[in-house]
Design an enzyme around this catalytic site. Structure first.
Site, PDB file in Angstrom:
ATOM      1  N   VAL A  35     -32.514 -50.881 -53.545  1.00  0.00           N
ATOM      2  CA  VAL A  35     -32.523 -51.059 -54.998  1.00  0.00           C
ATOM      3  C   VAL A  35     -33.572 -52.095 -55.402  1.00  0.00           C
ATOM      4  CG1 VAL A  35     -31.133 -51.759 -56.982  1.00  0.00           C
ATOM      5  CG2 VAL A  35     -30.082 -50.479 -55.118  1.00  0.00           C
ATOM      6  N   SER A  40     -40.262 -46.930 -58.629  1.00  0.00           N
ATOM      7  CA  SER A  40     -40.722 -46.322 -59.888  1.00  0.00           C
ATOM      8  C   SER A  40     -41.997 -46.987 -60.388  1.00  0.00           C
ATOM      9  CB  SER A  40     -39.620 -46.422 -60.947  1.00  0.00           C
ATOM     10  OG  SER A  40     -38.465 -45.717 -60.545  1.00  0.00           O
ATOM     11  N   PRO A 114     -33.504 -42.419 -55.605  1.00  0.00           N
ATOM     12  CA  PRO A 114     -32.727 -43.612 -55.943  1.00  0.00           C
ATOM     13  C   PRO A 114     -32.561 -44.546 -54.752  1.00  0.00           C
ATOM     14  CG  PRO A 114     -31.587 -41.596 -56.607  1.00  0.00           C
ATOM     15  CD  PRO A 114     -32.713 -41.190 -55.726  1.00  0.00           C
ATOM     16  N   GLY A 115     -32.445 -45.837 -55.060  1.00  0.00           N
ATOM     17  CA  GLY A 115     -32.205 -46.826 -54.019  1.00  0.00           C
ATOM     18  C   GLY A 115     -30.741 -47.153 -53.831  1.00  0.00           C
ATOM     19  N   HIS A 116     -29.920 -46.905 -54.861  1.00  0.00           N
ATOM     20  CA  HIS A 116     -28.505 -47.227 -54.764  1.00  0.00           C
ATOM     21  C   HIS A 116     -27.830 -46.383 -53.686  1.00  0.00           C
ATOM     22  CE1 HIS A 116     -27.405 -49.931 -58.217  1.00  0.00           C
ATOM     23  NE2 HIS A 116     -28.656 -49.664 -58.488  1.00  0.00           N
ATOM     24  N   LYS A 168     -44.518 -56.097 -53.783  1.00  0.00           N
ATOM     25  CA  LYS A 168     -44.322 -57.391 -54.455  1.00  0.00           C
ATOM     26  C   LYS A 168     -44.908 -58.547 -53.643  1.00  0.00           C
ATOM     27  CE  LYS A 168     -40.190 -55.631 -56.755  1.00  0.00           C
ATOM     28  NZ  LYS A 168     -38.814 -55.903 -57.228  1.00  0.00           N
ATOM     29  N   LYS A 476      11.162 -20.363 -51.556  1.00  0.00           N
ATOM     30  CA  LYS A 476      10.253 -19.424 -50.873  1.00  0.00           C
ATOM     31  C   LYS A 476      10.954 -18.684 -49.743  1.00  0.00           C
ATOM     32  CE  LYS A 476       7.440 -22.608 -49.544  1.00  0.00           C
ATOM     33  NZ  LYS A 476       8.243 -23.735 -50.075  1.00  0.00           N
ATOM     34  N   SER A 477      11.570 -19.446 -48.846  1.00  0.00           N
ATOM     35  CA  SER A 477      12.199 -18.838 -47.668  1.00  0.00           C
ATOM     36  C   SER A 477      13.347 -17.929 -48.068  1.00  0.00           C
ATOM     37  CB  SER A 477      12.704 -19.932 -46.720  1.00  0.00           C
ATOM     38  OG  SER A 477      11.619 -20.689 -46.208  1.00  0.00           O
ATOM     39  N   SER A 544       1.836 -24.366 -48.124  1.00  0.00           N
ATOM     40  CA  SER A 544       0.386 -24.110 -48.195  1.00  0.00           C
ATOM     41  C   SER A 544      -0.200 -24.695 -49.473  1.00  0.00           C
ATOM     42  CB  SER A 544       0.080 -22.614 -48.084  1.00  0.00           C
ATOM     43  OG  SER A 544       0.820 -21.836 -48.985  1.00  0.00           O
TER      44      SER A 544
END
Length: 637
Positions: A35, A40, A114-116, A168, A476-477, A544
């Site tokens: 970052v 850029s 992106p750097g993040h 820099k 169900k059963s 399920s």
């Protein structure tokens, strides 16, 4: 002698310029790093210094720079690239920004990534098509974790040219010792991950030092400036052209009965009319009769070109197949070892069904628990049961159909894939195939003489899988048991697989974590498929809880054989019944991963049969199911 008017001369000059521009080589590169390393700003400086900014853009840029209070400079070059409002407000890059510019020597497409850490997935997207990576480092901060992660990913993805841009430098007084210390630190890391070499450049995106030309501010630096290096670095396009021919088929072009061609972009090699080819995975062979392009027929075509091949014979070939050189076809397999870069906020669930897209083919896939994940700082292989956001791990991947592939090291097009969530259609991982698993090559499907149709005909019925799903205690059963009794009384051949009963034997080694639940359903689905192959009507009563696994089982069977039955009982009512006392234990914290309490249930969105237990008795529901099954799906073989 022909006399040219001024307008004609201008048109000729423009034509000559555009023609020369069109034939320049193209370099795709990315800028990446941590970052606020100045990615850029660097790209904005390249765009500005290469004079690819229009006057109205420059005026707007100056206005935006003034409005946003750029410190001590007339232009904030980062604003040329940070296009999203959120990016300008925060002063960071979020999305991948692609920009085009050109010089007299070369054209460029640069991706500002992106750097993040949370946007690492976007960095992978930008790197996937790049020839070169510019890894930026803030001279004040040195080598950071994200620097290592992006370098590791660039190397993993196969980018062969790395530029270490120590940015820099003006903020450290152009200190040579600081630059050399950073290069030494990065060299130790690069050696540990196998980066054979890189070019280190001290620069300043803000002042332009060592970008267009070497700067007097750093007379101790004797290497190339950034832009001259980008203009001259070799592009390895010829590497793909020299490889054996590969064309992943994207579309079967059949405009009329007289024309049938196979369209796609050539991934590798060259093809000529008359060349012998092989269709993979079927193995069928033919020869190239025509090479059709948007400019008409050609005698030859090479890597990167979009073509339609017309073959000399009527062979079976469809989207996802690969047309290859007959003497050097690629492999096909359904089990692989691969490196995965996990891109989703939700973690990998081993055993869950995903879509896998490789080239022009999309198939169902499951991922086994990873063998290890990689610590990007130390390169240590760490044990793990899953993959979380930004994890890089090695795992086995199984697909439900053979894939034509090559190791990623040999072919990015046939070795790189993505995984897609079946529910959301979101891309969750990028993968790179190492090799097929040996068992994938040793295990073959055994043909049998008695087919599933013959088994069904003998029993006088159509096989079906009646899949009952709902919360624990929903009934169900009970309903499934009543349905089987009615089918048995009618002389139908059936078998009931109950969730609790299966866990006493076949699945007694599984717990109730999400991964174990998924494996539980996968095994039951495979057993149920074998039973339908035997011509039976199979009933399953399982919670399920996940749609993806129910859909995975549906995909195992021919269309129409899977019948999803949603036994719909509200949680409060199911908990009030609590016939086994499980909800009480779950509320007391004695049972972990209990559906409806501490683990989610995803109800069917469009079940084939919906049973509302508040309005319909178990007996009535069972009668309706039997009528539906026998009325709609009578024996029709």
């Amino acid at each position: 002698m022909t006399a040219y008017t001024p307008d004609a001369l201008i048109a000729a000059d423009i034509h000559a310029y555009l023609d020369g521009h069109a034939h320049k080589s193209m370099l795709r590169f990315i800028t990446c790093g941590s970052v606020d390393d100045g990615k850029s700003t660097l790209i904005g400086r390249l765009l500005y210094d290469s004079k690819t900014i229009f006057e109205d853009q420059l005026s707007q840029l100056e206005a935006d720079s003034k409005r946003l209070g750029t410190q001590g400079q007339n232009i904030d070059f980062a604003l040329l690239v940070d296009g999203l409002a959120a990016e300008r407000e925060q002063g960071i890059t979020i999305d991948v920004a692609y920009r085009f510019f050109a010089t007299d020597k070369r054209k460029f497409i640069v991706a500002d990534t992106p750097g993040h850490e949370q946007y690492t997935r976007n960095m992978v997207t930008g790197a996937s098509t790049a020839d070169l990576a510019v890894i930026l480092i803030d001279a004040r901060k040195g080598v950071l974790t994200q620097t290592r992660r992006h370098s590791f990913l660039a190397h993993l993805i196969g980018i062969r040219h790395i530029v270490l841009a120590v940015n820099k430098m003006d903020l450290v007084d152009h200190d040579q010792a600081r630059f050399e210390q950073i290069v030494a630190d990065y060299t130790a890391f690069a050696d540990s991950i196998g980066i054979a070499g890189f070019t280190a450049i001290p620069l300043s995106g803000l002042t332009g030092a060592n970008i267009l030309a070497r700067s007097d501010a750093m007379p101790w630096y004797e290497g190339p400036a950034l832009l001259p290096l980008l203009e001259t670095v070799p592009i390895e396009a010829d590497r793909a052209t020299a490889a054996p021919f590969r064309l992943p088929v994207q579309w079967v072009n059949r405009p009329d009965l007289d024309f049938r061609g196979f369209a796609g972009t050539i991934a590798a090699g060259r093809i000529r009319t008359g060349d012998p080819i092989r269709i993979v995975p079927s193995g069928k062979t033919s020869k190239v009769a025509r090479i059709v392009t948007h400019d008409g027929d050609r005698d030859t075509a090479g890597a990167g070109e979009a073509v339609t091949l017309v073959l000399a014979d009527e062979v079976d070939c469809s989207r996802g197949d690969v047309i290859a050189a007959a003497e050097a076809p690629p492999e096909a397999a359904n089990q692989f070892e691969a490196t995965l870069v996990w891109l989703a906020d939700t973690a990998l669930v081993p055993g869950r069904g995903y879509w896998l897209k490789l080239g022009t083919r999309t198939v169902g896939a499951t991922v086994q628990p990873p063998a290890h994940v990689v610590d990007v700082n130390t390169q240590a292989h760490l044990s793990a049961k899953t993959l979380a956001l930004n994890d890089i791990g090695v795992a086995e991947v199984f697909t439900d159909a053979p894939l034509v592939f090559q190791p990623y090291a040999d072919s990015h097009e046939l070795g790189g894939f993505i995984l897609i969530d079946r529910e959301t259609n979101a891309t969750v991982a990028a993968g790179m195939i190492h090799h097929a698993l040996r068992r994938a090559q040793n295990v073959h499907w055994q043909s049998v003489d008695i087919t599933r149709e013959a088994h069904a005909r003998q029993k006088g019925q159509s096989p079906r899988l009646l899949w009952f799903t709902g919360l624990s205690g929903s009934g169900k059963s009970t309903i499934a048991n009543l349905v089987e009794k009615k089918l048995h009384a009618l002389g139908r051949h059936s078998f009931l697989l109950d969730g609790d009963n299966v866990r006493h034997g076949l699945n007694k080694d599984l717990g109730f974590s999400d991964a174990d639940r998924i494996e539980n359903i996968r095994r039951v689905g495979e057993v149920a498929k074998l039973m339908t192959d035997a011509g039976l009507i199979v009933l399953t009563a399982f919670i399920s809880p996940f749609r993806a696994e129910r859909d995975l089982v549906r995909g195992l069977l021919p269309a129409g054989e899977f019948v999803e039955i949603f036994v719909d009982t509200p949680l409060a009512e199911a908990e009030a019944r609590d016939p086994k006392g499980l909800y009480a234990k779950a509320r007391a914290g004695e049972i972990a991963h209990f559906t409806g309490i501490s683990s989610p249930y995803e109800p069917p969105e469009r079940p084939d049969i919906h049973i509302d237990t508040r309005r319909e008795s178990a007996e009535a529901a069972a009668e309706r199911i039997v009528e539906h099954v026998l009325g709609v799906w009578s024996f029709e073989l």
